[in-house]
Design an enzyme around this catalytic site. Structure first.
Site, PDB file in Angstrom:
ATOM      1  CG  MET A  58       6.969   0.803  -6.284  1.00 45.91           C
ATOM      2  SD  MET A  58       7.518   1.902  -4.893  1.00 45.91           S
ATOM      3  CE  MET A  58       8.689   3.263  -6.041  1.00 45.91           C
ATOM      4  CB  CYS A  70       0.690  -7.777  -4.310  1.00 44.09           C
ATOM      5  SG  CYS A  70      -0.570  -6.622  -3.801  1.00 44.09           S
ATOM      6  N   GLY A  82      14.494  -3.596  -0.786  1.00 41.05           N
ATOM      7  CA  GLY A  82      13.932  -3.136   0.391  1.00 41.05           C
ATOM      8  C   GLY A  82      14.977  -2.215   1.267  1.00 41.05           C
ATOM      9  NE  ARG A 124       8.695   1.763   0.913  1.00 46.15           N
ATOM     10  CZ  ARG A 124       8.618   1.448   2.021  1.00 46.15           C
ATOM     11  NH1 ARG A 124       7.613   2.008   2.996  1.00 46.15           N
ATOM     12  NH2 ARG A 124       9.544   0.524   2.573  1.00 46.15           N
TER      13      ARG A 124
HETATM   14  C1  LIG Z   1       2.786   2.471  -3.429  1.00 43.32           C
HETATM   15  C2  LIG Z   1       3.443   1.027  -3.648  1.00 43.32           C
HETATM   16  C3  LIG Z   1       3.116   0.457  -4.725  1.00 43.32           C
HETATM   17  C4  LIG Z   1       3.768  -0.792  -4.975  1.00 43.32           C
HETATM   18  N1  LIG Z   1       3.313  -1.629  -5.994  1.00 43.32           N
HETATM   19  C5  LIG Z   1       4.058  -2.784  -6.384  1.00 43.32           C
HETATM   20  C6  LIG Z   1       3.538  -3.485  -7.561  1.00 43.32           C
HETATM   21  O1  LIG Z   1       2.868  -3.329  -8.189  1.00 43.32           O
HETATM   22  N2  LIG Z   1       4.229  -4.507  -7.706  1.00 43.32           N
HETATM   23  C7  LIG Z   1       5.530  -5.134  -6.885  1.00 43.32           C
HETATM   24  O2  LIG Z   1       5.966  -6.338  -6.963  1.00 43.32           O
HETATM   25  N3  LIG Z   1       5.607  -4.538  -5.684  1.00 43.32           N
HETATM   26  C8  LIG Z   1       4.904  -3.379  -5.338  1.00 43.32           C
HETATM   27  N4  LIG Z   1       5.479  -2.445  -4.269  1.00 43.32           N
HETATM   28  C9  LIG Z   1       6.480  -3.075  -3.476  1.00 43.32           C
HETATM   29  C10 LIG Z   1       7.853  -2.360  -4.058  1.00 43.32           C
HETATM   30  O3  LIG Z   1       8.217  -2.556  -5.296  1.00 43.32           O
HETATM   31  C11 LIG Z   1       9.074  -2.882  -3.147  1.00 43.32           C
HETATM   32  O4  LIG Z   1       9.029  -4.111  -3.104  1.00 43.32           O
HETATM   33  C12 LIG Z   1       8.901  -2.120  -1.486  1.00 43.32           C
HETATM   34  O5  LIG Z   1       8.413  -0.808  -1.553  1.00 43.32           O
HETATM   35  C13 LIG Z   1      10.101  -2.281  -0.824  1.00 43.32           C
HETATM   36  O6  LIG Z   1      11.219  -1.544  -1.478  1.00 43.32           O
HETATM   37  P1  LIG Z   1      11.673  -0.105  -0.662  1.00 43.32           P
HETATM   38  O7  LIG Z   1      11.516  -0.555   0.943  1.00 43.32           O
HETATM   39  O8  LIG Z   1      12.747   0.293  -1.203  1.00 43.32           O
HETATM   40  O9  LIG Z   1      10.224   0.801  -0.771  1.00 43.32           O
HETATM   41  C14 LIG Z   1       5.022  -1.485  -4.083  1.00 43.32           C
HETATM   42  C15 LIG Z   1       5.229  -0.302  -3.221  1.00 43.32           C
HETATM   43  C16 LIG Z   1       4.689   0.798  -2.726  1.00 43.32           C
HETATM   44  C17 LIG Z   1       5.204   1.589  -1.629  1.00 43.32           C
END
Ligand SMILES: Cc1cc2nc3c(=O)[nH]c(=O)nc-3n(C[C@H](O)[C@H](O)[C@H](O)COP(=O)(O)O)c2cc1C
Length: 358
Positions: A41, A124, A229, A253
């Site tokens: 992230m 991304c 997710g 998150r």
């Molecule tokens: C602030 C932020 C930064 C993120 N940066 C990346 C990243 O650098 N590379 C990536 O593959 N996913 C990135 N993601 C996506 C997360 O890794 C994840 O796939 C996404 O938040 C879904 O998971 P969650 O619903 O549990 O948060 C980012 C998400 C957030 C919120």
């Protein structure tokens, strides 16, 4: 989908009666035992974040994505983002880019730098990365041939460490068909596992992750699939595995300001029926103070004071008085003031179990 687990006892493999949802994840020479992974992230999973996570039981983490282009140009900022220390292992680096030769050159660099795994970003959604659709990140989901060329060149360029791909369900198509097509190409090229975030690029981070569609990718592949997710509790992780059949769970998150989530998820996946561990307020505060200390130690005062404006509110979110605390931290100039604000904070009413729930 519960799986019988075989355990080696006194030199003999004994299978069940116990059931577990997680099995060790074997990726080339890397074995992850818990099936719980922290996602990359940007601006969140920096070295202090990972150190806190590991202190609370996380086994495997990623760096945030870095540009392949910037890495091969030895960008100082990029190298700074990739910094680590020996206890921060095993650790994966993630590259974003769309030029196969540059991705391959950067991949070899990642391996030489000593990372344990290389991941390729096909998720991304940010326009700066995706361009008008002909760029990188999630834009590659709609260009399977371009993605396939990258996978082939990168897998050839890397000698020892596993290569994985992290993707969304699709660029616009929410059926999961794009992810299946991309994942098949990844598997054919020799990629060791794919992680699937159950949202499309169009959804960004809104709506609900579609865990059943992750199951379509799982059904189409023989390599491991990591589901991602909306996992915020151990129960969520159990349902994600049951709905998709995925082999491991990637937390996003849900772990921000909640490093207790790793053990709670690992416990449920290992078959525990115990209620989740809920940290008391004193432990939350102590962990945030430790996070602050690690920020200052590894990022320096200037960056730490900027980062803590984002980090500190995570830990007290939902508690009475949290909004006032956030405002005070965000208008502070230095980490000394922030430390005092954290030490002085006490929820204006006793926190309920629900508000502290991990
Ligand atoms: C602030 C932020 C930064 C993120 N940066 C990346 C990243 O650098 N590379 C990536 O593959 N996913 C990135 N993601 C996506 C997360 O890794 C994840 O796939 C996404 O938040 C879904 O998971 P969650 O619903 O549990 O948060 C980012 C998400 C957030 C919120």
């Amino acid at each position: 989908m519960a799986r019988k687990r075989s355990v080696r006892l006194y030199g003999t493999d004994i299978v069940g009666p116990w059931y577990t949802l997680s099995m060790p994840l074997r990726l080339k020479g890397l074995t992850l035992s818990s099936g719980v992974i922290q996602s990359p992230m940007a601006a969140c999973t920096d070295l202090p974040f990972r150190l806190i996570a590991r202190e609370k039981g996380l086994e495997f983490a990623y760096l945030e994505m870095v540009s392949a282009h910037a890495l091969v140009q030895d960008s100082r900022k990029t190298l700074e983002l990739m910094k680590s220390i020996p206890v921060d292992r095993p650790l994966g680096a993630q590259l974003v880019g769309c030029d196969p030769d540059i991705m391959a050159e950067a991949a070899a660099r990642v391996e030489d730098m000593g990372f344990d795994l290389l991941d390729l970003n096909l998720g991304c959604p940010v326009p700066k990365i995706t361009g008008g659709g002909d760029g990188a990140g999630s834009a590659l989901l709609a260009r399977p041939e371009d993605a396939g060329r990258i996978f082939e060149k990168v897998v050839k360029a890397v000698k020892r460490i596993p290569v994985t791909v992290k993707m969304r369900l699709g660029f616009k198509d929410a059926t999961g068909a794009e992810a299946v097509a991309i994942a098949r190409r990844a598997q054919d090229a020799g990629v060791c596992a794919v992680a699937v975030h159950g949202r499309t690029r169009e959804q960004q981070y809104s709506g609900v992750a579609n865990w059943k569609a992750i199951g379509l990718v799982k059904a189409a592949l023989s390599i491991p699939v990591i589901g991602n997710g909306d996992v915020r509790t151990g129960e969520d992780a159990r349902r994600l595995i049951e709905e998709s059949g995925c082999d491991a769970v990637m937390l996003g998150r849900g772990a921000l300001g909640n490093p207790w989530l790793y053990r709670n998820v690992a416990a449920v996946l290992a078959g525990s029926k115990e209620p989740p561990y809920v940290p008391g307020f004193a432990e939350r505060k102590a962990t945030l103070l430790r996070h602050l200390e690690l920020e200052v130690e590894h990022e320096g005062e200037r960056l730490a004071s900027r980062n803590m404006k984002r980090i500190a509110p995570w830990y007290f979110a939902g508690l009475p008085g949290a909004a006032k605390f956030r405002n005070a931290v965000c208008t502070s100039e230095d980490t000394g003031t922030m430390r005092r604000l954290i030490e002085d904070f006490s929820p204006s009413a006793a926190p309920s179990e629900a508000s502290l729930s991990a």
